[in-house]
Design a protein around this motif. Structure first.
Motif, PDB file in Angstrom:
ATOM      1  N   UNK A  46     121.076  -6.585  25.179  1.00  0.00           N
ATOM      2  CA  UNK A  46     120.100  -7.642  24.927  1.00  0.00           C
ATOM      3  C   UNK A  46     119.265  -7.828  26.191  1.00  0.00           C
ATOM      4  N   UNK A  47     118.146  -8.523  26.050  1.00  0.00           N
ATOM      5  CA  UNK A  47     117.250  -8.665  27.197  1.00  0.00           C
ATOM      6  C   UNK A  47     117.864  -9.517  28.296  1.00  0.00           C
ATOM      7  N   UNK A  74     120.924 -18.607  24.605  1.00  0.00           N
ATOM      8  CA  UNK A  74     121.199 -17.454  25.464  1.00  0.00           C
ATOM      9  C   UNK A  74     122.466 -16.732  25.005  1.00  0.00           C
ATOM     10  N   UNK A  75     122.536 -15.445  25.302  1.00  0.00           N
ATOM     11  CA  UNK A  75     123.774 -14.690  25.111  1.00  0.00           C
ATOM     12  C   UNK A  75     124.673 -14.955  26.321  1.00  0.00           C
ATOM     13  N   UNK A  76     125.861 -15.491  26.064  1.00  0.00           N
ATOM     14  CA  UNK A  76     126.771 -15.885  27.142  1.00  0.00           C
ATOM     15  C   UNK A  76     128.052 -15.054  27.056  1.00  0.00           C
ATOM     16  N   UNK A  77     128.442 -14.460  28.173  1.00  0.00           N
ATOM     17  CA  UNK A  77     129.730 -13.786  28.304  1.00  0.00           C
ATOM     18  C   UNK A  77     130.526 -14.545  29.367  1.00  0.00           C
ATOM     19  N   UNK A 120     123.229  -9.122  32.494  1.00  0.00           N
ATOM     20  CA  UNK A 120     121.988  -8.996  33.264  1.00  0.00           C
ATOM     21  C   UNK A 120     122.003  -9.877  34.506  1.00  0.00           C
ATOM     22  N   UNK A 121     122.917 -10.841  34.549  1.00  0.00           N
ATOM     23  CA  UNK A 121     123.113 -11.639  35.757  1.00  0.00           C
ATOM     24  C   UNK A 121     124.529 -12.213  35.742  1.00  0.00           C
TER      25      UNK A 121
END
Length: 402
Positions: A46-47, A74-77, A120-121
């Motif tokens: 994902x972006x 947001x996509x959260x891991x 991504x971060x």
């Protein structure tokens, strides 16, 4: 060089410890495999995927307001080091966020994790510094921030070779958002560039904005001993027995896996002891109830007559006093609140907490306070007013991170 040699030299021993930890904490096969850097789910690319690392339950609770503010957009891991941390994630967020266990600080394990999970971060909650993880994130152009940052004094007193590894790691960090000036100064003393360090305050203050409510889980008035540690249960229970109070004493240990050891200590003193994990319930004659289940503290905080905060009567440094303060509860701690110096100062400055020097002092403090509803209400309201002064914390963090 010494750090890299040691983590390889001790890898067989570490594998044994992980296996033992899995059995002890009922982590299952996923815990072992993922801690060793194996068998991660292949998440879709994902972006933007924000990876938030929370070592265990305390860090999950600290990050909860931040995650709730982002989960719908947001996509959260979220990664944790412990099965109890994973359970807390499941209880709080169900399937709204992804979860994995953080791999140990072996390069191959970290690279395998990054290839599969594609963050991504990275936001590290509070205090963990892993040299290989920080270095490899920098190599993969994954910005890394430390949020709600804190460091213990013993980190500053680490051997010189380890402090050098920490210093090199901090040079790979993009932002350090410290929870106090004291913590910011410690990061700088350890080697963080001053321009990346910002004092934002304790993210746990943001919990006031999303405090949950639940029905009373107990059939009668009770005093809560929260997040207790070894020997605290026994010594505080002895004081309670001597007081012969009509209220129920509810004990929630910080680590529920200690339940059997606690039962052995307490059953001789309290033959009427009731234990939650055995599906036992307190009745009108019960003196003490051991709630050895996960994630049951918040409803108990909400309806307690008074809260005694564990971890403060032993050399642990205390636990989060802000949670009962959000419910406007009268709070008592022991003398050792070294992990919560700023929080203690805030509540003390607002006359919102009582700190006693030892366990024996409880026998003098508890009876008049339990008999005086007005005084308990004043303490609770003062504590709540103290944390209301910190309401901008969550937005301050979001502004810095997004």
């Amino acid at each position: 060089m010494i750090y890299q040699l040691l983590i390889r030299l001790f890898s067989p021993f570490i594998c044994l410890l992980i296996t033992k930890d899995s059995i002890k904490k009922q982590g299952g096969g996923n815990f072992i495999k993922q801690r060793l850097g194996l068998d991660y789910p292949a998440l879709p690319q994902v972006s933007q995927r924000i990876w938030i690392h929370c070592a265990s339950v305390g860090e999950v609770k600290a990050a909860e307001p931040l995650i709730r503010a982002l989960e719908s957009t947001h996509h959260i891991l979220v990664t944790t080091n412990t099965p109890t941390g994973k359970q807390q994630i499941s209880n709080l967020f169900q399937n709204k966020v992804d979860h994995c266990y953080l791999p140990l600080d072996w390069p191959f394990a970290i690279k395998h994790f990054l290839r599969n999970c594609l963050p991504t971060e990275c936001w590290i909650v509070e205090t963990e510094i892993w040299p290989n993880l920080y270095r490899i994130c920098a190599q993969h152009a994954i910005p890394l921030s430390i949020i709600n940052g804190r460091l213990s004094p013993k980190t500053l007193n680490a051997p010189s070779w380890l402090k050098k590894s920490y210093q090199q790691s901090l040079l790979k960090v993009n932002k350090i958002l410290a929870r106090s000036q004291t913590e910011a100064d410690r990061f700088i003393a350890l080697g963080a560039p001053p321009h990346i360090v910002t004092v934002l305050g304790n993210l746990k203050y943001a919990q006031i904005q999303a405090v949950p409510h639940a029905s009373n889980p107990m059939p009668r008035d009770y005093v809560l001993l929260a997040s207790s540690h070894h020997d605290e249960e026994l010594h505080i229970a002895q004081q309670w027995k001597n007081l012969q109070r009509p209220e129920l004493l509810v004990i929630v240990p910080r680590h529920p896996n200690r339940s059997e050891a606690i039962q052995k200590q307490l059953l001789s003193l309290f033959p009427d002891l009731k234990i939650a994990s055995k599906n036992q319930h307190p009745n009108a004659m019960t003196t003490l109830f051991l709630d050895d289940r996960m994630s049951k503290l918040m409803p108990l905080f909400e309806h307690a007559k008074l809260v005694i905060m564990g971890g403060s009567f032993v050399s642990k440094g205390g636990h989060n006093i802000l949670e009962p303060a959000t419910y406007q509860k009268a709070i008592i701690t022991g003398s050792n609140m070294s992990d919560f110096i700023e929080e203690m100062a805030l509540l003390q400055n607002h006359s919102g907490i009582i700190q006693c020097q030892n366990v024996q002092a409880l026998s003098k403090i508890l009876p008049p306070l339990l008999n005086d509803q007005k005084q308990r209400q004043i303490l609770g309201k003062n504590a709540f007013k103290a944390i209301q002064t910190q309401q901008s914390i969550l937005q301050d963090y979001l502004n810095q991170l997004l």
